[in-house]
Structure formats: structure tokens, C-alpha cells
Design an enzyme around this catalytic site. Structure first.
Site, PDB file in Angstrom:
ATOM      1  N   HIS A  76     -10.681  34.184 -21.032  1.00  0.00           N
ATOM      2  CA  HIS A  76     -11.188  35.514 -20.682  1.00  0.00           C
ATOM      3  C   HIS A  76     -11.598  36.231 -21.962  1.00  0.00           C
ATOM      4  O   HIS A  76     -10.812  36.342 -22.886  1.00  0.00           O
ATOM      5  CB  HIS A  76     -10.120  36.331 -19.937  1.00  0.00           C
ATOM      6  CG  HIS A  76      -9.978  35.936 -18.499  1.00  0.00           C
ATOM      7  ND1 HIS A  76      -9.627  36.815 -17.506  1.00  0.00           N
ATOM      8  CD2 HIS A  76     -10.157  34.749 -17.887  1.00  0.00           C
ATOM      9  CE1 HIS A  76      -9.611  36.188 -16.347  1.00  0.00           C
ATOM     10  NE2 HIS A  76      -9.913  34.927 -16.542  1.00  0.00           N
ATOM     11  N   TYR A 205      -7.254  46.466 -14.957  1.00  0.00           N
ATOM     12  CA  TYR A 205      -6.085  47.337 -15.093  1.00  0.00           C
ATOM     13  C   TYR A 205      -6.542  48.711 -14.609  1.00  0.00           C
ATOM     14  O   TYR A 205      -7.343  49.367 -15.266  1.00  0.00           O
ATOM     15  CB  TYR A 205      -5.648  47.432 -16.552  1.00  0.00           C
ATOM     16  CG  TYR A 205      -4.975  46.188 -17.099  1.00  0.00           C
ATOM     17  CD1 TYR A 205      -5.726  45.106 -17.569  1.00  0.00           C
ATOM     18  CD2 TYR A 205      -3.586  46.100 -17.163  1.00  0.00           C
ATOM     19  CE1 TYR A 205      -5.109  43.981 -18.083  1.00  0.00           C
ATOM     20  CE2 TYR A 205      -2.961  44.968 -17.684  1.00  0.00           C
ATOM     21  CZ  TYR A 205      -3.724  43.911 -18.135  1.00  0.00           C
ATOM     22  OH  TYR A 205      -3.101  42.800 -18.647  1.00  0.00           O
ATOM     23  N   PRO A 294       5.848  44.245 -18.277  1.00  0.00           N
ATOM     24  CA  PRO A 294       4.797  43.229 -18.136  1.00  0.00           C
ATOM     25  C   PRO A 294       3.375  43.695 -18.447  1.00  0.00           C
ATOM     26  O   PRO A 294       2.495  42.855 -18.605  1.00  0.00           O
ATOM     27  CB  PRO A 294       4.897  42.799 -16.669  1.00  0.00           C
ATOM     28  CG  PRO A 294       5.531  43.946 -15.969  1.00  0.00           C
ATOM     29  CD  PRO A 294       6.432  44.605 -16.967  1.00  0.00           C
ATOM     30  N   LYS A 298       2.903  40.472 -22.862  1.00  0.00           N
ATOM     31  CA  LYS A 298       3.333  40.037 -24.199  1.00  0.00           C
ATOM     32  C   LYS A 298       4.566  39.132 -24.189  1.00  0.00           C
ATOM     33  O   LYS A 298       4.860  38.481 -25.191  1.00  0.00           O
ATOM     34  CB  LYS A 298       3.627  41.268 -25.068  1.00  0.00           C
ATOM     35  CG  LYS A 298       2.373  41.923 -25.615  1.00  0.00           C
ATOM     36  CD  LYS A 298       1.813  41.177 -26.807  1.00  0.00           C
ATOM     37  CE  LYS A 298       0.397  41.546 -27.152  1.00  0.00           C
ATOM     38  NZ  LYS A 298      -0.626  40.637 -26.603  1.00  0.00           N
ATOM     39  N   TYR A 386      -4.101  43.005 -27.612  1.00  0.00           N
ATOM     40  CA  TYR A 386      -4.069  42.223 -26.369  1.00  0.00           C
ATOM     41  C   TYR A 386      -4.264  40.733 -26.656  1.00  0.00           C
ATOM     42  O   TYR A 386      -3.576  39.887 -26.069  1.00  0.00           O
ATOM     43  CB  TYR A 386      -5.156  42.730 -25.421  1.00  0.00           C
ATOM     44  CG  TYR A 386      -4.971  42.283 -23.984  1.00  0.00           C
ATOM     45  CD1 TYR A 386      -4.334  43.105 -23.053  1.00  0.00           C
ATOM     46  CD2 TYR A 386      -5.431  41.044 -23.551  1.00  0.00           C
ATOM     47  CE1 TYR A 386      -4.168  42.698 -21.741  1.00  0.00           C
ATOM     48  CE2 TYR A 386      -5.260  40.629 -22.236  1.00  0.00           C
ATOM     49  CZ  TYR A 386      -4.631  41.461 -21.344  1.00  0.00           C
ATOM     50  OH  TYR A 386      -4.450  41.055 -20.044  1.00  0.00           O
TER      51      TYR A 386
HETATM   52  C1  PHB Z   1      -0.418  38.031 -14.402  1.00  0.00           C
HETATM   53  O1  PHB Z   1      -1.486  37.472 -14.097  1.00  0.00           O
HETATM   54  O2  PHB Z   1       0.647  37.708 -13.865  1.00  0.00           O
HETATM   55  C2  PHB Z   1      -0.421  39.130 -15.401  1.00  0.00           C
HETATM   56  C3  PHB Z   1      -1.561  39.365 -16.140  1.00  0.00           C
HETATM   57  C4  PHB Z   1      -1.584  40.404 -17.045  1.00  0.00           C
HETATM   58  C5  PHB Z   1      -0.461  41.206 -17.220  1.00  0.00           C
HETATM   59  C6  PHB Z   1       0.683  40.958 -16.496  1.00  0.00           C
HETATM   60  C7  PHB Z   1       0.713  39.913 -15.598  1.00  0.00           C
HETATM   61  O3  PHB Z   1      -0.522  42.238 -18.086  1.00  0.00           O
END
Ligand code: PHB
Length: 393
Positions: A76, A205, A294, A298, A386
Site C-alpha cells: 500500500h 481512517y 491499534p 505499530k 506510519y
Molecule cells: C487491520 O487491518 O487489522 C488494521 C489495519 C490498520 C490498523 C489497525 C488494524 O491501524
């Protein structure tokens, strides 16, 4: 009758940190024994987050064809931040020339377990560590019980506790099973896995007046999504239709592609860093040393960053008798740990709506989001964190 096993490094916990450490030590010619109280199946099927930093993927490349991050995972080159119904792409390639890979943690674990077993690693499932003894001598021991409940002790030159957030090893380092800097949050994530095509090519997000949502993916046919909920939410409290409504209202502007939901979980939010990361001949790595919320994914990346340092420090100590890197491990690891703590806290506060948020708080938050997406520096700072800060050489 206690069975005694002797090795150079005893590793408690077969998560990403423990397994990768055993691999890196093996590469350096150092033998280890890895134990975990869970079964192989449990380790390989527990659903966790899915984003790997570029540096994590590069380190996993060392597993050769056993690492499927690049073949099965998806690269990505950006994420979208959405607020006030509008999407704003953070372009990783353009801002920092780096990327992340969407490849779930349990797949990483399958790769690591397969690679370690193929290499002949002494890896024991169903073995429960009860305590670490003699941490401050040059012969520390792990006191454990095997799958049949029989006592087992592992004598080593060094013990690593990579046994997760409910670590047993932690007490030998910090003096108590808690022993850390701690923060809780007034919300959690309700996570779902569903059978549906992807609703977006990249992660979204999304901040909305109803709270946060994350649209993530797993494959062409399975999707992972989350929405902000109360930490005490019961996973059975929603019908499928209600879950789709909750998700959809938090992602205005995208019509989510719905399908049967086959797994639900509630992820609590905690920030934790152990007060100490090493005592004598015992060190902590991964979730045993720290937990992050989460947002920003990280957790596993940080575990792997610890191990990168620890493997080299152990190599120098055990093969060259040079203790300096081991002595420096707590400080060196802490620098990245606290950056990741800050980033995870910041992404969380940037995107979530606290239960007591006032109109001022809401408007300030949108101002903060705009400061990030409307600034090349803001976008680059987010992208740098990130995708993972580069490692000092
Ligand atoms: C996930 O795909 O489980 C996932 C992706 C990004 C995050 C947290 C979890 O920030």
C-alpha cells in the site's frame, strides 16, 4: 522429576518477537529454545492487525521463500484520512518514498513457524512458563510445565521474555507483573471480518461525529473493518444489520460493500511501557515490554524493531564477550518505543471522539486534521511514522 534443558538463549513466547529472534540468533550461530503456552494452531489463527512497515518486510525477507509478505500480502502506497465527509490521501510514495504491506499478523506467524521448524528449531508448544529464576546470575533459568503438566526447566546464558502483554517473564525484570507506565482509553474497537469484496483499495481512517471507523482489507473476498465502541460492548449485542449501520454511518461518502460477518471481536485500547526492559541476564521484547492502541498498527512492527536490536546485542555478548550493546538495549529500544507510543496515541486522539467531547473539542479536532492533510510537512510526518522510521545504522 524435573527435566532440564540447556541452551544459550531461552525464549519465552512464540509470537513475532520470539520467533524472529530465534531465527536471527540461528543465523548468527547461537542456539535457542522457544516455548509458548499456546498450541501451534492457536498461535497461527489468532486474528490481529495487518500492516507491516517497510523495514519489517525487509527483515522478514531474510526468511527467504518462507516469507510470503510480498507475494501474498499487498503493498500500500498510501492511506486515506476522512473527515467531514471528505477523503484526503496521504501518499507514502510521494512524501517519504516508502510503503507498507497489508499482510495479517497470523500469516506472518505461519511463515515464521514454518521457517523455524524447517531449520530444526527447538520450538515447544503447550509449554507454560511459571517464573524466571536467577535473573541476576550468569545461569538464568525458565521454570515451566510441559503440555502434560510435568516440570521443565530451561537453563540458559540469557532469557528473553517475549510472552505478550500478560507476560510471566516481566516480573523477573520489573519486580512485578504490572511495573510500567500505563494509560487506558475510554473506547475500544469493534472489529469484524466479513465475506465481501473490498470497499476501497487502501485503508480509510474515518473520523465522523458518530465516532471513528477503519476500513481495512484482507483479500479480494475477505474484509476487516472496525468502529469505535464502548470498551464494555458485548460482541453479541448487535445484529449484522446493526453492525453495517454502525460502520456505514461512520464512513460517509463510501457505500460499504456488505457481506456475511463471520468474526467479531472487541479490542481494548491500552498504552503500556514496562519500567525496565532488562535485569541481569533477562530482557523483555514485544508486547511483554510495551502495548500500543491499534490505531496505526505499530504493535508487531515495534516487537520486530526490539528484536532487531536484541539479536545483535546478544550476538556481541555471547560470541564476542562485548556487553555494550546489551547494556544499551533498554535505552536504544526505548527511543523507538516512545516514538511509537506517541504516534499510536496521537493517531488515536486525532481520529476518535471521546465520550465527553464538547463542540470546542470537535472543531479543534477538525482543525488538527486539516493541519495534517493540508500541509506537505504534516502529511510527510504522518507517512514517515506510519511506514516506520528508518533504523539508525
Ligand atoms: C487491520 O487491518 O487489522 C488494521 C489495519 C490498520 C490498523 C489497525 C488494524 O491501524
Amino acid at each position: 522429576m524435573t527435566t532440564t534443558v540447556r541452551t544459550r538463549v531461552a525464549i519465552v513466547g512464540a509470537g513475532p518477537a520470539g520467533l524472529l529472534l530465534s531465527h536471527l540468533l540461528d543465523r548468527a550461530g547461537i542456539d535457542s529454545v522457544v516455548i509458548d503456552q499456546r498450541s501451534r494452531d492457536e498461535i497461527e489463527s489468532t486474528i490481529r492487525a495487518g500492516i507491516l512497515e517497510q523495514g519489517t518486510v525487509e527483515l522478514l525477507d531474510d526468511l527467504g521463500p518462507h516469507s510470503r509478505a510480498r507475494t501474498v500480502g499487498h503493498r500500500h502506497d498510501g492511506i486515506e484520512l476522512r473527515f467531514e465527509g471528505e477523503g484526503h490521501r496521504i501518499d507514502f510514495a510521494e512524501t517519504v518514498g516508502r510503503a507498507v504491506w497489508l499482510y495479517p499478523q497470523h500469516e506472518v506467524l505461519k511463515d515464521l513457524v514454518a521457517a523455524r521448524l524447517a531449520a530444526g528449531q527447538d520450538l515447544r508448544f503447550g509449554v507454560t512458563a511459571e517464573a524466571i529464576a536467577d535473573a541476576e546470575t550468569d545461569r538464568p533459568r525458565v521454570l515451566a510445565r510441559d503440555a502434560e503438566g510435568r516440570p521443565l526447566q530451561i537453563e540458559a546464558d540469557f532469557v528473553v521474555g517475549s510472552d505478550g502483554s500478560r507476560s510471566v517473564a516481566r516480573a523477573a525484570v520489573t519486580g512485578s507483573s504490572q511495573g510500567g507506565y500505563f494509560r487506558e482509553y475510554p473506547f475500544a474497537w469493534f472489529g469484524i471480518l466479513c465475506e465481501a469484496p473490498p470497499s476501497a483499495d487502501e485503508l480509510i481512517y474515518s473520523n465522523s461525529p458518530d465516532g471513528f471507523a477503519l476500513v481495512s482489507q484482507r483479500s479480494d473476498t475477505v474484509q476487516r473493518m472496525y468502529f469505535q465502541c464502548d470498551p464494555d460492548t458485548d460482541t453479541a449485542a448487535f445484529t449484522e444489520e446493526q453492525l453495517w449501520d454502525e460502520l456505514q454511518k461512520r464512513v460517509p461518502g463510501t457505500t460499504l460493500k456488505q457481506g456475511p460477518i463471520f468474526q467479531r471481536d472487541v479490542l481494548r485500547f491500552r498504552s503500556f511501557v514496562a519500567h525496565e526492559l532488562r535485569r541481569g541476564r533477562v530482557a523483555l521484547a514485544g508486547d511483554a515490554a510495551h502495548t500500543v492502541p491499534p490505531t496505526g498498527a505499530k504493535g508487531m512492527n515495534l516487537a520486530i524493531a526490539d528484536v532487531r536490536l536484541l539479536a545483535e546485542a546478544l550476538r556481541r555478548s555471547l560470541l564476542e564477550g562485548d556487553e555494550r550493546a546489551l547494556d544499551a538495549y533498554p535505552e536504544a529500544a526505548s527511543r523507538r518505543i516512545w516514538k511509537a507510543q506517541h504516534f499510536s496515541w496521537w493517531m488515536t486522539s486525532l481520529l476518535h471522539v471521546t465520550p465527553d467531547a464538547t463542540d470546542f473539542d470537535r472543531r479543534r479536532q477538525v482543525g488538527e486534521l486539516r493541519s495534517v492533510v493540508e500541509s506537505a510537512h504534516g502529511r510527510a510526518a504522518l507517512a514517515e511514522a506510519y511506514t516506520g522510521w528508518p533504523f539508525p545504522s
